[in-house]
Write a protein that holds these residues in place. Structure first.
Motif, PDB file in Angstrom:
ATOM      1  N   ASN A  15      -6.733 -29.822 -10.161  1.00  0.00           N
ATOM      2  CA  ASN A  15      -6.752 -31.347  -9.505  1.00  0.00           C
ATOM      3  C   ASN A  15      -7.811 -31.575  -9.088  1.00  0.00           C
ATOM      4  O   ASN A  15      -8.258 -32.625  -9.244  1.00  0.00           O
ATOM      5  CB  ASN A  15      -5.385 -31.254  -8.697  1.00  0.00           C
ATOM      6  N   TYR A  28      -3.222 -24.960 -10.670  1.00  0.00           N
ATOM      7  CA  TYR A  28      -2.917 -26.284 -10.682  1.00  0.00           C
ATOM      8  C   TYR A  28      -3.942 -27.390  -9.619  1.00  0.00           C
ATOM      9  O   TYR A  28      -4.221 -28.132  -9.948  1.00  0.00           O
ATOM     10  CB  TYR A  28      -1.485 -26.449 -10.202  1.00  0.00           C
ATOM     11  N   GLU A  29      -3.716 -26.660  -8.404  1.00  0.00           N
ATOM     12  CA  GLU A  29      -4.508 -27.431  -7.391  1.00  0.00           C
ATOM     13  C   GLU A  29      -6.099 -27.458  -7.632  1.00  0.00           C
ATOM     14  O   GLU A  29      -6.849 -28.563  -7.519  1.00  0.00           O
ATOM     15  CB  GLU A  29      -4.470 -26.637  -5.739  1.00  0.00           C
ATOM     16  N   ILE A  83       1.620 -22.074 -15.068  1.00  0.00           N
ATOM     17  CA  ILE A  83       0.421 -22.285 -14.272  1.00  0.00           C
ATOM     18  C   ILE A  83       0.713 -21.924 -12.691  1.00  0.00           C
ATOM     19  O   ILE A  83       1.941 -22.251 -12.263  1.00  0.00           O
ATOM     20  CB  ILE A  83       0.153 -23.651 -14.510  1.00  0.00           C
ATOM     21  N   ASN A  84      -0.147 -21.281 -11.994  1.00  0.00           N
ATOM     22  CA  ASN A  84       0.431 -21.209 -10.672  1.00  0.00           C
ATOM     23  C   ASN A  84      -0.246 -22.370  -9.879  1.00  0.00           C
ATOM     24  O   ASN A  84      -0.996 -23.154 -10.380  1.00  0.00           O
ATOM     25  CB  ASN A  84      -0.211 -19.760 -10.220  1.00  0.00           C
ATOM     26  N   GLN A  85       0.315 -22.347  -8.559  1.00  0.00           N
ATOM     27  CA  GLN A  85      -0.050 -23.393  -7.835  1.00  0.00           C
ATOM     28  C   GLN A  85      -1.441 -23.562  -7.414  1.00  0.00           C
ATOM     29  O   GLN A  85      -2.037 -24.857  -7.399  1.00  0.00           O
ATOM     30  CB  GLN A  85       0.816 -23.344  -6.311  1.00  0.00           C
TER      31      GLN A  85
END
Lengths: 187, 359
Positions: free
Chosen positions: B12, B8-9, B3-5
């Protein structure tokens, strides 16, 4: 925690916002009799009281930590309102379970088996994480702290550090979890 | 499943409800078509739930452990404190009881010092009595010396016997400024017809002697004894029930020792009704004593009535019925019996007697 006299609402909010967990004990002891009295008058029993009071105090903790939180009533009134919601939810849950138990026991079992997720394994993995990562993710996902507050509490240089550290910790956790589960379990 | 950032964000934001509007719609559309994104969302959701559960349990355990520990901690502390307090109290009571017995048996220097100081006080007291008698009545009745009940005297530090003017004043009735009359020597002689200057000099000499005596006693010993203290003396007439009219007079005198000139302060001389019924034989000297042990009672030898636990500021009346003496304080009436020892106040309960005495 030994406290002489009562702590003002403002100081309690301040302590919660600063992450002083000792205030949880004070809140628990301070509101226990009030919440107990409410639950016993509304069909509750002694066994559930401690859980409800704990959940109430922790919900208060989480709500106050939110950046937009604004106390507009007495803290005891606010706390009792949370406790009431908790108790009514518990009552609803009890009645729902009774109905499900009586009519849909088989279908419930069947639906459970379709999800191959052992939640306790994830909990165990989280518990075994290094302290900083666990705290960082807990503060973000449970306490609801923003990156700025987390930086202050964990002594990070700035919010960007928190952001990247958070991602790294989560990625590491995800890898560990994936090692335990098959990819298909999450579909 | 990496999962890349950014993803992920994004997940979220979707899970926290921050994703709104067009971005939310686009994300939902992507979820329908993108299987990999669905997997990532499911995994992230499960991990977040795990993190939340761990933190929840952590806080619950913290509350549970500390709250229960507080409850267990406080009770023994209170229990132990009470036990210690009770033990100390018991030890003190036993200690003072035994010590007073030992001292009375051995007649040690400690008790001789104590007796000396008592003598000094008695001398001062005798002079004061003499003065009071001179002021209040022309015929001076002779009263027996102060007799003290040793049972009431707790062995404690010796009172500081270096008497200042103020302290000597405090030994007598405390007078308000309005009541105090300062009288110079000449005025005293004018005021007291039968009181000559020789008597004043004699009193002055005796007081000086007493003061020297008390000072020397104080110098000899650094130890302190707390004794029952005579606060004030007054005279009260007895209200007879064939004649209910009362006369209440209280007087006190204090000697200003610092100056050579004698300054006698006379106060509180009140007559409530006509004096025609005053019978001198029925006047009783009253001594107000401050008991070290907080005793509430009296001692009456037929002439002097010693009161413990009642001050000169309390309003009291002496009543006589069938040759028996009664003391009235507020709504309570106590029987007074002649005795060589002290007695506790015993309230009159007989309704008929009470009705007569209250009339």
């Amino acid at each position: 925690m030994f406290v002489l006299g009562k702590i003002s609402d403002e100081l309690i909010v301040e302590k919660i916002k600063s992450g002083d967990e000792k205030i949880l004990v004070y809140l628990y002891e301070e509101h226990h009799s009030l919440i107990k009295s409410f639950i016993l008058k509304n069909g509750g029993d002694e066994n559930i009281i401690d859980d409800i009071v704990q959940d109430t105090v922790i919900s208060l903790w989480r709500n106050v930590q939110k950046p937009k939180f604004l106390l507009q009533a007495k803290l005891s009134t606010y706390t009792l309102a949370i406790a009431k919601n908790k108790w009514f939810k518990e009552l609803k849950k009890r009645s729902r379970f009774r109905r499900v138990d009586a009519t849909h026991t088989k279908s419930m079992k069947a639906s459970n088996t379709s999800v191959n997720l052992d939640h306790s394994i994830i909990v165990q993995i989280v518990q075994e994480m290094d302290d900083t990562c666990r705290k960082l993710l807990s503060y973000f996902y449970f306490d609801g702290l923003n990156n700025k507050s987390i930086a202050q509490r964990l002594n990070f240089a700035n919010t960007n550090t928190v952001k990247s550290k958070k991602y790294q910790c989560f990625k590491k956790l995800q890898s560990t979890v994936l090692e335990k589960y098959k990819k298909d379990d999450f579909i | 499943m990496n999962i890349n950032q950014k993803t992920y964000e994004l997940i979220n934001s979707y899970l926290s409800g921050e994703l709104q509007g067009g971005k939310l719609d686009a994300f939902k559309a992507e979820l329908k078509t993108n299987k990999d994104l669905r997997e990532k969302l499911k995994l992230q959701e499960a991990i977040i739930a795990g993190i939340q559960e761990v933190r929840l349990n952590e806080l619950k355990n913290y509350i549970k452990n500390n709250a229960s520990r507080e409850k267990n901690k406080q009770r023994p502390i209170i229990r132990i404190s009470l036990t210690i307090a009770a033990s100390v109290g018991l030890i003190l009571v036993v200690f003072f009881s035994i010590r007073s017995l030992i001292n009375s048996d051995t007649g040690s220097s400690y008790s001789s010092n104590y007796k000396d100081s008592l003598k000094s006080i008695e001398k001062i007291k005798a002079i004061e009595d003499q003065e009071i008698n001179q002021v209040t009545t022309t015929s001076t009745p002779t009263y027996p010396k102060n007799s003290r009940d040793t049972q009431l005297l707790a062995i404690a530090p010796i009172p500081e016997l270096e008497i200042t003017d103020e302290e000597l004043t405090e030994l007598n009735i405390e007078l308000t400024e309005d009541e105090v009359i300062d009288i110079e020597d000449n005025e005293i002689i004018e005021e007291l017809e039968d009181f000559d200057s020789e008597s004043i000099d004699a009193i002055q000499d005796t007081i000086d002697y007493s003061l020297a005596d008390t000072k020397s006693t104080n110098d000899d010993s650094n130890s302190m004894i707390r004794t029952d203290q005579l606060i004030a003396t007054s005279y009260k007439s007895v209200r007879s029930f064939s004649n209910i009219e009362i006369t209440d007079s209280a007087s006190s005198a204090s000697e200003n020792i610092g100056q050579k000139a004698t300054s006698i302060q006379i106060a509180q001389s009140r007559t409530k009704t006509t004096q025609k019924t005053i019978d001198k034989n029925s006047t009783i000297q009253i001594e107000y004593w401050n008991s070290v042990v907080g005793f509430y009672g009296y001692k009456y030898d037929g002439n002097i009535l010693q009161l413990f636990g009642i001050t000169q500021n309390d309003i009291i009346y002496l009543l006589s019925l069938d040759d028996r003496l009664y003391l009235k304080k507020g709504n309570q009436i106590y029987g007074i019996e002649k005795s060589s020892s002290t007695k506790r106040f015993s309230a009159v309960t007989n309704p008929i007697l009470l009705r007569i005495l209250h009339e």
